[in-house]
Design a protein around this motif. Sequence first.
Motif, PDB file in Angstrom:
ATOM      1  N   ALA A 158       0.831  -1.207   0.000  1.00  0.00           N
ATOM      2  CA  ALA A 158       0.000   0.000   0.000  1.00  0.00           C
ATOM      3  C   ALA A 158       0.863   1.254   0.000  1.00  0.00           C
ATOM      4  O   ALA A 158       0.562   2.219  -0.702  1.00  0.00           O
ATOM      5  CB  ALA A 158      -0.931   0.008   1.199  1.00  0.00           C
ATOM      6  N   ALA A 167       3.504   1.752  -1.389  1.00  0.00           N
ATOM      7  CA  ALA A 167       4.046   1.975  -2.729  1.00  0.00           C
ATOM      8  C   ALA A 167       3.112   2.815  -3.577  1.00  0.00           C
ATOM      9  O   ALA A 167       3.539   3.476  -4.523  1.00  0.00           O
ATOM     10  CB  ALA A 167       4.285   0.647  -3.420  1.00  0.00           C
ATOM     11  N   ALA A 168       1.818   2.794  -3.243  1.00  0.00           N
ATOM     12  CA  ALA A 168       0.846   3.507  -4.067  1.00  0.00           C
ATOM     13  C   ALA A 168       0.865   5.012  -3.793  1.00  0.00           C
ATOM     14  O   ALA A 168       0.474   5.800  -4.637  1.00  0.00           O
ATOM     15  CB  ALA A 168      -0.558   2.948  -3.818  1.00  0.00           C
ATOM     16  N   SER A 169       1.322   5.413  -2.622  1.00  0.00           N
ATOM     17  CA  SER A 169       1.313   6.836  -2.279  1.00  0.00           C
ATOM     18  C   SER A 169       2.348   7.604  -3.095  1.00  0.00           C
ATOM     19  O   SER A 169       3.514   7.219  -3.155  1.00  0.00           O
ATOM     20  CB  SER A 169       1.608   6.996  -0.792  1.00  0.00           C
ATOM     21  N   PRO A 170       1.935   8.700  -3.724  1.00  0.00           N
ATOM     22  CA  PRO A 170       2.872   9.441  -4.579  1.00  0.00           C
ATOM     23  C   PRO A 170       4.055  10.029  -3.807  1.00  0.00           C
ATOM     24  O   PRO A 170       5.090  10.310  -4.404  1.00  0.00           O
ATOM     25  CB  PRO A 170       2.026  10.574  -5.172  1.00  0.00           C
ATOM     26  N   THR A 171       3.903  10.220  -2.503  1.00  0.00           N
ATOM     27  CA  THR A 171       4.979  10.848  -1.734  1.00  0.00           C
ATOM     28  C   THR A 171       5.968   9.831  -1.170  1.00  0.00           C
ATOM     29  O   THR A 171       6.965  10.204  -0.565  1.00  0.00           O
ATOM     30  CB  THR A 171       4.395  11.653  -0.557  1.00  0.00           C
ATOM     31  N   ASN A 227       7.327   4.291  -3.918  1.00  0.00           N
ATOM     32  CA  ASN A 227       6.501   4.378  -5.116  1.00  0.00           C
ATOM     33  C   ASN A 227       7.329   4.023  -6.356  1.00  0.00           C
ATOM     34  O   ASN A 227       8.440   4.515  -6.520  1.00  0.00           O
ATOM     35  CB  ASN A 227       5.940   5.797  -5.234  1.00  0.00           C
ATOM     36  N   PHE A 260       7.336   5.013  -9.231  1.00  0.00           N
ATOM     37  CA  PHE A 260       7.673   6.128 -10.118  1.00  0.00           C
ATOM     38  C   PHE A 260       8.626   7.126  -9.439  1.00  0.00           C
ATOM     39  O   PHE A 260       8.931   8.171 -10.010  1.00  0.00           O
ATOM     40  CB  PHE A 260       6.400   6.835 -10.602  1.00  0.00           C
ATOM     41  N   TYR A 287      -1.635  -4.293  -8.940  1.00  0.00           N
ATOM     42  CA  TYR A 287      -2.572  -3.479  -8.159  1.00  0.00           C
ATOM     43  C   TYR A 287      -3.943  -4.169  -8.088  1.00  0.00           C
ATOM     44  O   TYR A 287      -4.557  -4.234  -7.024  1.00  0.00           O
ATOM     45  CB  TYR A 287      -2.666  -2.091  -8.802  1.00  0.00           C
ATOM     46  N   MET A 305      -3.736  -7.132  -5.678  1.00  0.00           N
ATOM     47  CA  MET A 305      -3.805  -6.755  -4.257  1.00  0.00           C
ATOM     48  C   MET A 305      -5.234  -6.596  -3.774  1.00  0.00           C
ATOM     49  O   MET A 305      -5.567  -6.926  -2.658  1.00  0.00           O
ATOM     50  CB  MET A 305      -3.123  -5.393  -4.053  1.00  0.00           C
ATOM     51  N   VAL A 329       3.669   9.933 -26.322  1.00  0.00           N
ATOM     52  CA  VAL A 329       3.140   9.963 -24.950  1.00  0.00           C
ATOM     53  C   VAL A 329       4.020   9.135 -24.012  1.00  0.00           C
ATOM     54  O   VAL A 329       4.404   9.608 -22.937  1.00  0.00           O
ATOM     55  CB  VAL A 329       1.682   9.441 -24.877  1.00  0.00           C
ATOM     56  N   LEU A 350       7.310  10.792 -23.362  1.00  0.00           N
ATOM     57  CA  LEU A 350       7.128  11.956 -22.485  1.00  0.00           C
ATOM     58  C   LEU A 350       6.987  11.514 -21.027  1.00  0.00           C
ATOM     59  O   LEU A 350       7.593  12.105 -20.119  1.00  0.00           O
ATOM     60  CB  LEU A 350       5.875  12.713 -22.944  1.00  0.00           C
ATOM     61  N   ILE A 351       6.191  10.478 -20.797  1.00  0.00           N
ATOM     62  CA  ILE A 351       5.997  10.000 -19.418  1.00  0.00           C
ATOM     63  C   ILE A 351       7.325   9.471 -18.871  1.00  0.00           C
ATOM     64  O   ILE A 351       7.737   9.826 -17.767  1.00  0.00           O
ATOM     65  CB  ILE A 351       4.899   8.914 -19.347  1.00  0.00           C
ATOM     66  N   SER A 397       9.695  12.102 -17.912  1.00  0.00           N
ATOM     67  CA  SER A 397       9.272  12.896 -16.760  1.00  0.00           C
ATOM     68  C   SER A 397       9.609  12.232 -15.437  1.00  0.00           C
ATOM     69  O   SER A 397       9.541  12.878 -14.388  1.00  0.00           O
ATOM     70  CB  SER A 397       7.743  13.133 -16.801  1.00  0.00           C
TER      71      SER A 397
END
Lengths: 242, 242
Positions: A121, A123-127, A131, A133, A180, A183, A226, A229-230, A233
Amino acid sequence: MAASPQEEPGAEPAPVSKGQRTRERIFGCAMELFMSHGYEKTTMRMIADRAGVNVALSYYYFPSKEHLVFEFYQNFTRDFIERSAAVLASSSRLEARMVGVVETMFAAADPYHAFAGSLFASAASPTSPLNPFSADFAGLRTDGIALFARVADGCTPRVPGDLAGELPFLLWTVSLGLLYCWMHDHSEYQEKTRTILRQSAGLLAGLLRLSSSPGAGYFRRQLVSVTHLIQSSLPAGTDRPA
Amino acid sequence: MAASPQEEPGAEPAPVSKGQRTRERIFGCAMELFMSHGYEKTTMRMIADRAGVNVALSYYYFPSKEHLVFEFYQNFTRDFIERSAAVLASSSRLEARMVGVVETMFAAADPYHAFAGSLFASAASPTSPLNPFSADFAGLRTDGIALFARVADGCTPRVPGDLAGELPFLLWTVSLGLLYCWMHDHSEYQEKTRTILRQSAGLLAGLLRLSSSPGAGYFRRQLVSVTHLIQSSLPAGTDRPA
């Protein structure tokens, strides 16, 4: 903890230092506590007590609980990449390879399904540095994408040349989406997610065929644009420790 | 808090009860504290103290912090769906509508970008009732998908008949992915995410055109099958309070 993948098969295993054994014991105790008490409720003190070491020593090896989960992700990723080799060798069909590799990922994650909410879980938080990413994850992300480059390499249907550079990232992202789903999935043996996996793999092969059709050049350029670009980023990582 | 969308335009606003005012004050204080102290560090007692009410009364209106965040999501969703009407009326092009609606979502979320990590992060966890794929979220999910049904309705390029039932869910899912990018995005004015949005909208229009080409029937059937399967796997919600 799985044996280190750096060891050559058949070679004499390197002698394990006392420090290494302590580190592994702390990690093992942490995993037991995460499974029995949940990630949130487990403290560094509880982990040190169970491992029979001073809490300062456990902080020396793992500065935070997140470092312990990161170690878990590393072991999990190495383990499932290693196990994927057989799947990749057994078929050149994209659909079969994709199903096989993601099934291998599910198999490696299976012992942890009951507490996936705890361990994945965060891992899902952007902060979170956990994560996929994030900058901290860059090394594991590179390894994951490299695995899906092997899925796409020389597969049927043929990958149009202009998509070859971006398809591995796309497949890796789909695999994260499926993890995801897995889970969330409380159906027996996560059968729902497995059906979605099989159908998604068919859809990807279908999309690849459609992308090769005459008149699909503009769509391919859009898709490349696309995903490029991702990818560009995403934060670059610092060099990982060996 | 935005005015209730149930009110008829031009009608006399219904008198607000004392209880309703108290409820709104508690919610407003909670949002202030979430923004200044972060979601995790804010306690129900701090919220009650700031609102000048007994902590038992604040629990009566909001049994947990998650209920407060859920209220935030409800206000946010209503607000952005209302604001989207003008965008939908201004163009029939799928690309323009998609960009416009998601830009409207970003505009509604903009005041909260700095603490999006706090307020939206809990939504990413598979075990959270705030997760958009959870049972508790079913009502808001239905509203969101209905908005994207309006994006697809009568748009150009034309939506092939067999995709019409599944495209709104697909567009809604893409919008969630873009909101997730937006949360991560620390570039000025989230310019990176906005570029990804414009290119993704073009890609969706391109995919729609490609799906209408001769020989794409099998691909369309696969796409319908996967999205239908995912949608039917999501938990149904209990009826929402009016």
